[in-house]
Motif scaffolding. Sequence first.
Motif, PDB file in Angstrom:
ATOM      1  N   GLY A   9     -11.949  -7.107   4.797  1.00 29.09           N
ATOM      2  CA  GLY A   9     -10.942  -8.162   4.751  1.00 29.09           C
ATOM      3  C   GLY A   9      -9.674  -7.658   5.442  1.00 29.09           C
ATOM      4  O   GLY A   9      -9.676  -6.628   6.117  1.00 29.09           O
ATOM      5  N   GLY A  10      -8.579  -8.378   5.271  1.00 28.77           N
ATOM      6  CA  GLY A  10      -7.337  -8.025   5.951  1.00 28.77           C
ATOM      7  C   GLY A  10      -6.673  -6.793   5.370  1.00 28.77           C
ATOM      8  O   GLY A  10      -6.959  -6.380   4.243  1.00 28.77           O
ATOM      9  N   LYS A  11      -5.804  -6.189   6.153  1.00 25.40           N
ATOM     10  CA  LYS A  11      -5.086  -4.997   5.697  1.00 25.40           C
ATOM     11  C   LYS A  11      -3.972  -5.403   4.731  1.00 25.40           C
ATOM     12  O   LYS A  11      -3.344  -6.460   4.895  1.00 25.40           O
ATOM     13  CB  LYS A  11      -4.501  -4.259   6.903  1.00 25.40           C
ATOM     14  CG  LYS A  11      -5.571  -3.569   7.733  1.00 25.40           C
ATOM     15  CD  LYS A  11      -5.107  -3.222   9.114  1.00 25.40           C
ATOM     16  CE  LYS A  11      -4.053  -2.143   9.109  1.00 25.40           C
ATOM     17  NZ  LYS A  11      -3.694  -1.738  10.494  1.00 25.40           N
ATOM     18  N   ALA A  12      -3.727  -4.564   3.769  1.00 25.01           N
ATOM     19  CA  ALA A  12      -2.688  -4.849   2.778  1.00 25.01           C
ATOM     20  C   ALA A  12      -1.319  -4.953   3.446  1.00 25.01           C
ATOM     21  O   ALA A  12      -0.440  -5.660   2.971  1.00 25.01           O
ATOM     22  CB  ALA A  12      -2.685  -3.751   1.718  1.00 25.01           C
TER      23      ALA A  12
ATOM     24  N   PHE B  14       2.064   5.071   1.625  1.00 20.19           N
ATOM     25  CA  PHE B  14       1.898   3.755   1.005  1.00 20.19           C
ATOM     26  C   PHE B  14       2.505   2.644   1.870  1.00 20.19           C
ATOM     27  O   PHE B  14       1.960   1.548   1.954  1.00 20.19           O
ATOM     28  CB  PHE B  14       2.543   3.741  -0.392  1.00 20.19           C
ATOM     29  CG  PHE B  14       1.764   4.518  -1.444  1.00 20.19           C
ATOM     30  CD1 PHE B  14       0.491   4.985  -1.189  1.00 20.19           C
ATOM     31  CD2 PHE B  14       2.304   4.758  -2.707  1.00 20.19           C
ATOM     32  CE1 PHE B  14      -0.222   5.695  -2.146  1.00 20.19           C
ATOM     33  CE2 PHE B  14       1.594   5.462  -3.673  1.00 20.19           C
ATOM     34  CZ  PHE B  14       0.330   5.936  -3.378  1.00 20.19           C
ATOM     35  N   GLU B  15       3.593   2.989   2.517  1.00 21.85           N
ATOM     36  CA  GLU B  15       4.209   1.998   3.424  1.00 21.85           C
ATOM     37  C   GLU B  15       3.272   1.706   4.593  1.00 21.85           C
ATOM     38  O   GLU B  15       3.037   0.553   4.946  1.00 21.85           O
ATOM     39  CB  GLU B  15       5.534   2.545   3.964  1.00 21.85           C
ATOM     40  CG  GLU B  15       6.689   2.385   2.988  1.00 21.85           C
ATOM     41  CD  GLU B  15       7.970   3.058   3.500  1.00 21.85           C
ATOM     42  OE1 GLU B  15       8.977   2.962   2.784  1.00 21.85           O
ATOM     43  OE2 GLU B  15       7.947   3.687   4.584  1.00 21.85           O
ATOM     44  N   LEU B  16       2.766   2.781   5.139  1.00 20.90           N
ATOM     45  CA  LEU B  16       1.876   2.662   6.301  1.00 20.90           C
ATOM     46  C   LEU B  16       0.652   1.796   5.966  1.00 20.90           C
ATOM     47  O   LEU B  16       0.184   1.002   6.778  1.00 20.90           O
ATOM     48  CB  LEU B  16       1.423   4.066   6.707  1.00 20.90           C
ATOM     49  CG  LEU B  16       0.717   4.243   8.028  1.00 20.90           C
ATOM     50  CD1 LEU B  16       1.698   4.042   9.170  1.00 20.90           C
ATOM     51  CD2 LEU B  16       0.130   5.661   8.102  1.00 20.90           C
ATOM     52  N   LEU B  17       0.166   1.980   4.747  1.00 20.00           N
ATOM     53  CA  LEU B  17      -1.075   1.292   4.365  1.00 20.00           C
ATOM     54  C   LEU B  17      -0.805  -0.032   3.656  1.00 20.00           C
ATOM     55  O   LEU B  17      -1.750  -0.730   3.258  1.00 20.00           O
ATOM     56  CB  LEU B  17      -1.913   2.214   3.468  1.00 20.00           C
ATOM     57  CG  LEU B  17      -2.372   3.509   4.141  1.00 20.00           C
ATOM     58  CD1 LEU B  17      -3.011   4.450   3.138  1.00 20.00           C
ATOM     59  CD2 LEU B  17      -3.357   3.212   5.269  1.00 20.00           C
ATOM     60  N   GLY B  18       0.439  -0.374   3.492  1.00 25.79           N
ATOM     61  CA  GLY B  18       0.777  -1.705   2.967  1.00 25.79           C
ATOM     62  C   GLY B  18       0.861  -1.798   1.459  1.00 25.79           C
ATOM     63  O   GLY B  18       1.052  -2.895   0.914  1.00 25.79           O
TER      64      GLY B  18
ATOM     65  N   ARG C 140      -7.979  -4.279   1.107  1.00 25.81           N
ATOM     66  CA  ARG C 140      -8.253  -4.575  -0.305  1.00 25.81           C
ATOM     67  C   ARG C 140      -9.676  -5.056  -0.542  1.00 25.81           C
ATOM     68  O   ARG C 140     -10.193  -4.949  -1.642  1.00 25.81           O
ATOM     69  CB  ARG C 140      -7.264  -5.610  -0.824  1.00 25.81           C
ATOM     70  CG  ARG C 140      -5.840  -5.129  -0.668  1.00 25.81           C
ATOM     71  CD  ARG C 140      -4.851  -6.199  -1.039  1.00 25.81           C
ATOM     72  NE  ARG C 140      -4.750  -6.361  -2.496  1.00 25.81           N
ATOM     73  CZ  ARG C 140      -3.912  -7.196  -3.094  1.00 25.81           C
ATOM     74  NH1 ARG C 140      -3.137  -7.977  -2.367  1.00 25.81           N
ATOM     75  NH2 ARG C 140      -3.860  -7.281  -4.400  1.00 25.81           N
ATOM     76  N   ARG C 141     -10.266  -5.687   0.466  1.00 26.12           N
ATOM     77  CA  ARG C 141     -11.614  -6.233   0.263  1.00 26.12           C
ATOM     78  C   ARG C 141     -12.565  -5.645   1.301  1.00 26.12           C
ATOM     79  O   ARG C 141     -12.209  -5.566   2.482  1.00 26.12           O
ATOM     80  CB  ARG C 141     -11.620  -7.754   0.412  1.00 26.12           C
ATOM     81  CG  ARG C 141     -10.809  -8.464  -0.617  1.00 26.12           C
ATOM     82  CD  ARG C 141     -10.849  -9.972  -0.402  1.00 26.12           C
ATOM     83  NE  ARG C 141     -10.052 -10.620  -1.426  1.00 26.12           N
ATOM     84  CZ  ARG C 141      -8.733 -10.746  -1.362  1.00 26.12           C
ATOM     85  NH1 ARG C 141      -8.068 -10.300  -0.312  1.00 26.12           N
ATOM     86  NH2 ARG C 141      -8.069 -11.329  -2.336  1.00 26.12           N
ATOM     87  N   GLY C 142     -13.739  -5.303   0.857  1.00 22.51           N
ATOM     88  CA  GLY C 142     -14.696  -4.778   1.819  1.00 22.51           C
ATOM     89  C   GLY C 142     -16.084  -4.664   1.202  1.00 22.51           C
ATOM     90  O   GLY C 142     -16.253  -4.795  -0.015  1.00 22.51           O
ATOM     91  N   ALA C 143     -17.044  -4.458   2.060  1.00 28.75           N
ATOM     92  CA  ALA C 143     -18.427  -4.303   1.583  1.00 28.75           C
ATOM     93  C   ALA C 143     -19.213  -3.466   2.581  1.00 28.75           C
ATOM     94  O   ALA C 143     -18.895  -3.443   3.770  1.00 28.75           O
ATOM     95  CB  ALA C 143     -19.076  -5.671   1.409  1.00 28.75           C
ATOM     96  N   VAL C 144     -20.208  -2.789   2.051  1.00 29.62           N
ATOM     97  CA  VAL C 144     -21.182  -2.099   2.911  1.00 29.62           C
ATOM     98  C   VAL C 144     -22.549  -2.656   2.555  1.00 29.62           C
ATOM     99  O   VAL C 144     -22.914  -2.719   1.367  1.00 29.62           O
ATOM    100  CB  VAL C 144     -21.163  -0.569   2.704  1.00 29.62           C
ATOM    101  CG1 VAL C 144     -22.275   0.095   3.507  1.00 29.62           C
ATOM    102  CG2 VAL C 144     -19.820   0.021   3.093  1.00 29.62           C
TER     103      VAL C 144
END
Lengths: 126, 423
Positions: free
Chosen positions: B141-144, A94-98, B46-50
């Motif tokens: 979208g951006g990474k969490a 979870f840390e790695l993935l934010g 968190r956000r994405g689309a195909v």
Amino acid sequence: MSKTLTGSTPPGSGGEVAVVYAGDYVNKLSGQRIERECLLRLEAGCRALVINFRGTELVNSIGVSILLGVIEVAERRGAPVVFASVSRHTVKLFELLGLTRLVAMADSEEAALATLGEFASTPNGH
Amino acid sequence: MPDRMRKVLHAFAALADLGEEIAETSDFEEMVRSALHVVLGALGVRRGAVAEVERETASLRFVATRGFGESLPADVSLPLKTEGLHAAAKSNGNGGGAHALSKSELARVEREIKERFEGGAVEVVSTLVVRGELVGVIVLGGKASGVEFDAEDRELVRSLGRHIGVGLNNHRLLREVERRAEENRRLYEDLKDIYKDTVRAFAAAIDCKDKYTQGHSERVGKYSEIIAREMGWSEEEVEGIAVAGYLHDIGKLVVDREIINAPYRIDAKQSSELNRHPAAGYEILRPINHPFADIPLMARYHHERPDGRGYPDGLKDEEIPIGAKIVSLADSFDAMTTDRPYRRRRSFEEVITDFRRNAGRQFSPEVVAAFCRALLKEAHGETRPRQIIRLLGKGYVEEQALPALEQLISDLDSGTHVAAGQG
């Protein structure tokens, strides 16, 4: 597999906290169940979520995505989310993935509830 | 375990999850939703689309989206001409054909799609290319974690994208196969209609040669169809027997018109000439690839008799195909119930008597029973439209003859129809 906890000092303006149990493997099927449960609780007026990962051995990629979606919905409703009893291995993931940037982490369900305030709990089934 | 190792293991697991989802999910949209989950979960996005490419309009159709809400653009047309997409598709096979999309074209597509999302909501657009053809895109979208996508992340998106692209492409091919199958089915139906029209034209031509039997072939086709349906044949088989009825006399085209139109009972020599027509019909129909089985045989054997006294081959009961037995009865029934220059048509009661006398000799009892049942149902108004009665003309089927018809059916069913002295 959740219980709703009602308290006199709700987060924000008052309300309930739902505790949802993740189960031993968070994949598509169980992830969808967690998502459904959380959304139902939020719809029903819960103002905070605790997801209890006690006994969870593995969270796969789909499970991670579904958890991110739950967090997003809760955020939009102003409902804080606490992950409780997460194994060290899963915490690292979870840390790695934010995910740990988006939710509070608690060692136990009780600690999670304490994080959210003082609430009385009423089990509502598994 | 170091983070890098953990990241690699999670990526491998994600690839395995994706393979499982693509292989095991039969519902296309569900498969794409799961694939998107895998990509988002693999990278913590968190956000994405195909989206899949709609080749006809050179635009994107979002099949699965997550987290974009209102910010998802309604219409994303691609900066490629429709012909370009089709040309790329034709390059098929080696992934680098003459018309395959270039890296710069793909980069332009990725850039322009990214710009369509407002407020920098999208960080990564990855084109999905299968055999040189653009089949879709992944939008992220951006990474969490707030960390920017690095080269390894982008490579992971491309790796996952290759699988998703194959999934999209397979689905597109499947739709194409289904569309072509539907086209072929319609074409086949059209051809069958043309075939039937041709058969009717032939039937009219056959009947034109015989001025006394106008409409005979069409009526035999109709009677045959009714009998076969009463006997429980499938609709496909019923269509086939109708065609056989229409064409049963096609061999008469080679018989002298004067013999066919003789206004008197023809002599033995003329009769022999006329009797050539079943075999001649078989020879005419045999080279044709009919969409129904045994049409030539039904023409050849429609004058065969269960007692072996028919022609051209003198076959006996079980040797005669059931279709030929049906056409035979339909043919004789029409002959009995239409006027000829040398005789008036028989009354309904006389026809019933003839059926009784000849069931087992000239006609198959099973076929006679089926025809009688169909006729009785029409007479009682149990089937609509009343096709046999309409063909026979108003008032032909007399109410008072119906008990005899019922008795005949009962006797045929019990095998007691055989008249005294017959056997």
